[in-house]
Design a protein around this motif. Structure first.
Motif, PDB file in Angstrom:
ATOM      1  N   LEU A  16      42.143  60.607  20.614  1.00 32.92           N
ATOM      2  CA  LEU A  16      41.522  59.833  19.608  1.00 32.92           C
ATOM      3  C   LEU A  16      41.828  58.449  19.607  1.00 32.92           C
ATOM      4  O   LEU A  16      40.908  57.553  19.451  1.00 32.92           O
ATOM      5  N   THR A  17      43.063  58.215  19.746  1.00 37.49           N
ATOM      6  CA  THR A  17      43.709  56.857  19.685  1.00 37.49           C
ATOM      7  C   THR A  17      43.124  56.037  20.837  1.00 37.49           C
ATOM      8  O   THR A  17      42.687  54.790  20.564  1.00 37.49           O
ATOM      9  N   ASP A  18      43.094  56.719  22.066  1.00 35.11           N
ATOM     10  CA  ASP A  18      42.572  55.951  23.356  1.00 35.11           C
ATOM     11  C   ASP A  18      41.090  55.784  23.006  1.00 35.11           C
ATOM     12  O   ASP A  18      40.604  54.740  23.334  1.00 35.11           O
ATOM     13  N   TYR A  19      40.358  56.585  22.531  1.00 29.31           N
ATOM     14  CA  TYR A  19      38.808  56.575  22.386  1.00 29.31           C
ATOM     15  C   TYR A  19      38.632  55.647  21.447  1.00 29.31           C
ATOM     16  O   TYR A  19      37.573  54.776  21.744  1.00 29.31           O
ATOM     17  N   ILE A  20      39.216  55.478  20.033  1.00 26.34           N
ATOM     18  CA  ILE A  20      38.929  54.611  19.364  1.00 26.34           C
ATOM     19  C   ILE A  20      39.387  53.064  19.879  1.00 26.34           C
ATOM     20  O   ILE A  20      38.586  52.199  19.633  1.00 26.34           O
ATOM     21  N   GLY A  95      30.339  62.672  10.554  1.00 29.52           N
ATOM     22  CA  GLY A  95      30.210  63.263  12.023  1.00 29.52           C
ATOM     23  C   GLY A  95      31.041  64.408  12.460  1.00 29.52           C
ATOM     24  O   GLY A  95      31.891  64.596  11.574  1.00 29.52           O
ATOM     25  N   PHE A  96      30.578  65.343  13.351  1.00 34.73           N
ATOM     26  CA  PHE A  96      31.351  66.568  13.638  1.00 34.73           C
ATOM     27  C   PHE A  96      31.588  66.482  15.145  1.00 34.73           C
ATOM     28  O   PHE A  96      30.487  66.398  16.083  1.00 34.73           O
ATOM     29  N   LEU A  97      32.597  66.338  15.623  1.00 36.01           N
ATOM     30  CA  LEU A  97      33.050  66.430  17.058  1.00 36.01           C
ATOM     31  C   LEU A  97      34.050  67.790  17.352  1.00 36.01           C
ATOM     32  O   LEU A  97      34.696  68.340  16.617  1.00 36.01           O
ATOM     33  N   PHE A 106      31.886  60.936  21.709  1.00 33.89           N
ATOM     34  CA  PHE A 106      32.674  60.248  20.727  1.00 33.89           C
ATOM     35  C   PHE A 106      32.022  58.966  20.329  1.00 33.89           C
ATOM     36  O   PHE A 106      31.593  58.871  19.304  1.00 33.89           O
ATOM     37  N   GLN A 107      31.536  58.378  21.417  1.00 35.11           N
ATOM     38  CA  GLN A 107      30.904  57.010  21.363  1.00 35.11           C
ATOM     39  C   GLN A 107      29.719  57.068  20.418  1.00 35.11           C
ATOM     40  O   GLN A 107      29.205  56.350  19.491  1.00 35.11           O
ATOM     41  N   LYS A 108      28.904  58.056  20.516  1.00 31.69           N
ATOM     42  CA  LYS A 108      27.591  58.302  19.967  1.00 31.69           C
ATOM     43  C   LYS A 108      27.841  58.170  18.278  1.00 31.69           C
ATOM     44  O   LYS A 108      27.143  57.810  17.333  1.00 31.69           O
ATOM     45  N   ILE A 109      29.035  59.148  18.229  1.00 31.01           N
ATOM     46  CA  ILE A 109      29.194  59.464  16.750  1.00 31.01           C
ATOM     47  C   ILE A 109      29.738  58.157  15.978  1.00 31.01           C
ATOM     48  O   ILE A 109      29.263  57.516  15.049  1.00 31.01           O
ATOM     49  N   MET A 110      30.512  57.409  16.797  1.00 28.90           N
ATOM     50  CA  MET A 110      30.991  56.001  16.345  1.00 28.90           C
ATOM     51  C   MET A 110      29.970  54.996  16.172  1.00 28.90           C
ATOM     52  O   MET A 110      30.041  54.435  14.967  1.00 28.90           O
TER      53      MET A 110
END
Length: 116
Positions: A16-20, A95-97, A106-110
């Motif tokens: 999650l840290t990487d994606y964010i 959101g729900f992952l 992930f990007q779509k949720i964000m």
């Protein structure tokens, strides 16, 4: 948007840290493997806009976490169990992952968070 991560699996926090870090305008301001400690830190920080939480954790469930968060904080559930989706929707999560998830999901949720 300041993000806080709660998950009892260290690799989930790292992912999650990487994606964010790849999405402009979102920053990780804290994380914890222990949900009880995480709640205390979130209240102390007083600058959290978005919480990512797992549901099935040993010390406190993600649903318990959601119930104890201030109303202004948005929540994204990240879990391996799809059966939690209905309950999460009742709690009006942003959101729900479903683990494992790819960056594109992930990007779509964000990107949709600003609309909620």
């Amino acid at each position: 948007m300041n993000c806080y991560l709660i998950d009892d699996e260290p690799h989930a926090i790292r992912l999650l840290t990487d994606y964010i870090s790849r999405i402009k305008g979102f920053d990780v301001v804290g994380s914890n493997l222990n949900a009880k400690l995480a709640l205390s830190e979130i209240h102390d920080l007083n600058n959290v806009d978005l919480v990512f939480t797992d549901i099935n954790m040993p010390d406190l469930s993600g649903f318990d976490v959601i119930e104890q968060l201030p109303d202004h904080i948005k929540v994204v559930v990240n879990t391996i169990d799809s059966s939690y989706r209905q309950e999460a929707n009742k709690m009006h999560v942003a959101g729900f992952l479903l683990k494992p998830f790819e960056f594109s999901t992930f990007q779509k949720i964000m990107l949709g968070l600003n609309d909620k």
